[in-house]
Design an enzyme around this catalytic site. Structure first.
Site: not given
Length: 173
Positions: A125, A143
């Site tokens: 991330d 995401d």
């Protein structure tokens, strides 16, 4: 008929590949260009880049679970869901175009994160937003794809309910 089927499959594969590819390219850049503990401001402190290796699920949920439990819940279960979703996407010829697009975003993003988990043991991330009253966790393009897919399904659901209500009221008249 075969040309239409081939065109449909080609478009679906292209959408899946674009979702997966954009995710993997951006993660590769983040892994090589963002140093550990580095914090890069893109739009003041509202949009920043920082690399986080997430061995859990959404917002690191499950990060503390034993390895075998994490493997089953965060790898095995998503693998089954993504496999079924892909089968459903390609096997059902009568799916509405909006549903097909939503599934491509969901599956493409899901495969992107699952690929990271299998290949690297964690999901990379690297984006964060903070607009004072609205703040996100650290996230990635997979995401974003998943959220777009959910958003499309949400809109289709609301649209379907509105259409059914209009049809119900016109039947009563």
């Amino acid at each position: 008929m075969d040309k239409i089927k081939n065109l449909r499959w080609s478009i679906l594969l292209l959408l899946l590949t674009l979702n997966f590819g954009c995710d993997q390219i951006t993660k590769k850049v983040a892994r090589t260009e963002i140093g550990e503990f580095e914090h890069i401001s893109i739009i003041k402190n509202h949009f920043t880049l920082l690399k986080v290796e997430n061995s859990g699920a959404f917002l690191s949920l499950g990060d503390e679970m034993p390895y075998l439990v994490r493997l089953i819940i965060l790898t095995g279960f998503p693998l089954l869901l993504l496999g079924y979703g892909t089968y459903y996407l390609f096997a059902r010829r009568n799916l509405a175009p909006g549903m097909q697009i939503a599934l491509c975003f969901l599956i493409g993003g899901g495969i992107g994160n699952l690929y990271d988990r299998v290949m690297y043991g964690s999901v990379t991330d690297f984006m964060h937003m903070d607009f004072y009253i609205f703040q996100t966790g650290v996230f990635n393009f997979a995401d974003i794809s998943i959220m777009i897919g959910i958003g499309i399904l949400f809109v289709l659901s609301i649209k379907g309910k509105v259409v059914k209500q209009v049809e119900h009221h016109s039947d009563e008249a």
